[in-house]
Design a protein around this motif. Sequence first.
Motif, PDB file in Angstrom:
ATOM      1  N   THR A  12       0.934  -1.292   0.082  1.00 49.19           N
ATOM      2  CA  THR A  12       0.133   0.086  -0.161  1.00 49.19           C
ATOM      3  C   THR A  12       0.884   1.172   0.040  1.00 49.19           C
ATOM      4  O   THR A  12       1.907   1.282   0.350  1.00 49.19           O
ATOM      5  CB  THR A  12      -0.870   0.082   1.255  1.00 49.19           C
ATOM      6  OG1 THR A  12      -0.057  -0.064   2.301  1.00 49.19           O
ATOM      7  CG2 THR A  12      -1.901  -1.179   1.130  1.00 49.19           C
ATOM      8  N   THR A  14       0.578   5.856  -0.079  1.00 47.89           N
ATOM      9  CA  THR A  14      -0.248   7.204   0.228  1.00 47.89           C
ATOM     10  C   THR A  14      -0.061   8.099  -1.114  1.00 47.89           C
ATOM     11  O   THR A  14       1.264   8.284  -0.925  1.00 47.89           O
ATOM     12  CB  THR A  14      -0.267   7.613   1.568  1.00 47.89           C
ATOM     13  OG1 THR A  14      -0.566   6.717   2.449  1.00 47.89           O
ATOM     14  CG2 THR A  14      -0.918   8.913   1.620  1.00 47.89           C
ATOM     15  N   THR A  16       0.349  11.710  -2.085  1.00 43.32           N
ATOM     16  CA  THR A  16       0.250  13.187  -1.626  1.00 43.32           C
ATOM     17  C   THR A  16       1.243  14.144  -2.635  1.00 43.32           C
ATOM     18  O   THR A  16       1.744  13.584  -3.463  1.00 43.32           O
ATOM     19  CB  THR A  16       0.833  13.289  -0.199  1.00 43.32           C
ATOM     20  OG1 THR A  16       2.276  12.650  -0.121  1.00 43.32           O
ATOM     21  CG2 THR A  16      -0.028  12.231   0.628  1.00 43.32           C
ATOM     22  N   THR A  56      -5.672  12.688  -3.011  1.00 49.29           N
ATOM     23  CA  THR A  56      -4.771  12.507  -2.160  1.00 49.29           C
ATOM     24  C   THR A  56      -5.636  11.210  -1.485  1.00 49.29           C
ATOM     25  O   THR A  56      -7.021  10.925  -1.395  1.00 49.29           O
ATOM     26  CB  THR A  56      -4.947  13.505  -0.955  1.00 49.29           C
ATOM     27  OG1 THR A  56      -4.194  14.685  -1.611  1.00 49.29           O
ATOM     28  CG2 THR A  56      -4.197  12.900   0.109  1.00 49.29           C
ATOM     29  N   GLY A  57      -4.741  10.179  -0.957  1.00 55.62           N
ATOM     30  CA  GLY A  57      -5.424   8.936  -0.153  1.00 55.62           C
ATOM     31  C   GLY A  57      -4.500   7.753  -0.435  1.00 55.62           C
ATOM     32  O   GLY A  57      -3.476   7.795  -0.917  1.00 55.62           O
ATOM     33  N   SER A  58      -5.347   6.559   0.230  1.00 55.81           N
ATOM     34  CA  SER A  58      -4.556   5.447   0.322  1.00 55.81           C
ATOM     35  C   SER A  58      -4.910   4.639  -0.918  1.00 55.81           C
ATOM     36  O   SER A  58      -6.140   4.516  -1.432  1.00 55.81           O
ATOM     37  CB  SER A  58      -4.919   4.682   1.596  1.00 55.81           C
ATOM     38  OG  SER A  58      -4.240   3.648   1.557  1.00 55.81           O
ATOM     39  N   TYR A  59      -3.817   3.772  -1.340  1.00 55.14           N
ATOM     40  CA  TYR A  59      -3.864   2.885  -2.647  1.00 55.14           C
ATOM     41  C   TYR A  59      -3.315   1.770  -2.272  1.00 55.14           C
ATOM     42  O   TYR A  59      -2.097   1.535  -1.647  1.00 55.14           O
ATOM     43  CB  TYR A  59      -3.447   3.697  -3.783  1.00 55.14           C
ATOM     44  CG  TYR A  59      -4.366   4.800  -4.205  1.00 55.14           C
ATOM     45  CD1 TYR A  59      -5.422   4.880  -5.086  1.00 55.14           C
ATOM     46  CD2 TYR A  59      -3.639   6.106  -3.531  1.00 55.14           C
ATOM     47  CE1 TYR A  59      -6.180   5.835  -5.339  1.00 55.14           C
ATOM     48  CE2 TYR A  59      -4.758   7.324  -4.123  1.00 55.14           C
ATOM     49  CZ  TYR A  59      -5.370   7.226  -4.740  1.00 55.14           C
ATOM     50  OH  TYR A  59      -6.431   8.277  -5.191  1.00 55.14           O
ATOM     51  N   SER A  60      -3.717   0.550  -2.799  1.00 56.16           N
ATOM     52  CA  SER A  60      -3.227  -0.808  -2.650  1.00 56.16           C
ATOM     53  C   SER A  60      -2.706  -1.126  -4.051  1.00 56.16           C
ATOM     54  O   SER A  60      -3.577  -0.916  -4.996  1.00 56.16           O
ATOM     55  CB  SER A  60      -3.722  -1.648  -1.910  1.00 56.16           C
ATOM     56  OG  SER A  60      -5.300  -1.913  -2.512  1.00 56.16           O
ATOM     57  N   SER A  81      -8.194   1.685  -4.943  1.00 57.98           N
ATOM     58  CA  SER A  81      -8.494   2.940  -4.400  1.00 57.98           C
ATOM     59  C   SER A  81      -8.893   2.727  -3.110  1.00 57.98           C
ATOM     60  O   SER A  81     -10.059   2.359  -2.736  1.00 57.98           O
ATOM     61  CB  SER A  81      -9.205   3.831  -5.221  1.00 57.98           C
ATOM     62  OG  SER A  81      -9.533   5.104  -4.608  1.00 57.98           O
ATOM     63  N   GLY A  82      -8.435   3.426  -2.105  1.00 57.24           N
ATOM     64  CA  GLY A  82      -8.799   3.450  -0.698  1.00 57.24           C
ATOM     65  C   GLY A  82      -9.108   2.312   0.151  1.00 57.24           C
ATOM     66  O   GLY A  82      -9.067   1.212  -0.445  1.00 57.24           O
ATOM     67  N   SER A  83      -9.890   2.622   1.179  1.00 58.22           N
ATOM     68  CA  SER A  83     -10.106   1.515   2.219  1.00 58.22           C
ATOM     69  C   SER A  83     -11.498   0.780   1.596  1.00 58.22           C
ATOM     70  O   SER A  83     -11.806  -0.449   1.782  1.00 58.22           O
ATOM     71  CB  SER A  83     -10.645   1.827   3.379  1.00 58.22           C
ATOM     72  OG  SER A  83     -11.639   3.079   3.311  1.00 58.22           O
TER      73      SER A  83
END
Length: 135
Positions: A12, A14, A16, A56-60, A81-83
């Motif tokens: 994962t 992030t 930014t 902006t965010g978390s990716y796996s 994308s994201g949670s």
Amino acid sequence: MATTFTFLSSGTFTLTGSNVGQSVTIACYGAGGRGSNTGNGGSGGAYSKIIKVLPTGSYSVGVGQNDYNGYGNGGDTWFKSGSANIIVCQAGGGNQDGTIDNQLTSATGSTVYYGGHGCPDFQGYSSYNGSGGGG
């Protein structure tokens, strides 16, 4: 200048900074199939690509692998994308039996190329393994 991220293993990250709000090209390559013990060559992995603007965010990222110690299917490669685990791009792995059936349903992206079919065993002689399909 474009920034390139290359992932050789799953994980994962992030997003930014200067990459946020920019057009990003995401390309996924599925792992090729290893072939089977009956002599079939494994099929090649698929390729998928999409161009997106990512917030902006978390990716796996999942990087498809295959079984290096024997026979087996190649793993899918994906970008989520994201949670919520929403698939942004995915490319299916090759099959040990030389088919690409799984790639027809798992590939996502604006550009998709399926892997080549693996060659079947030569007249039942499993010791003469068929060649693998191209990616």
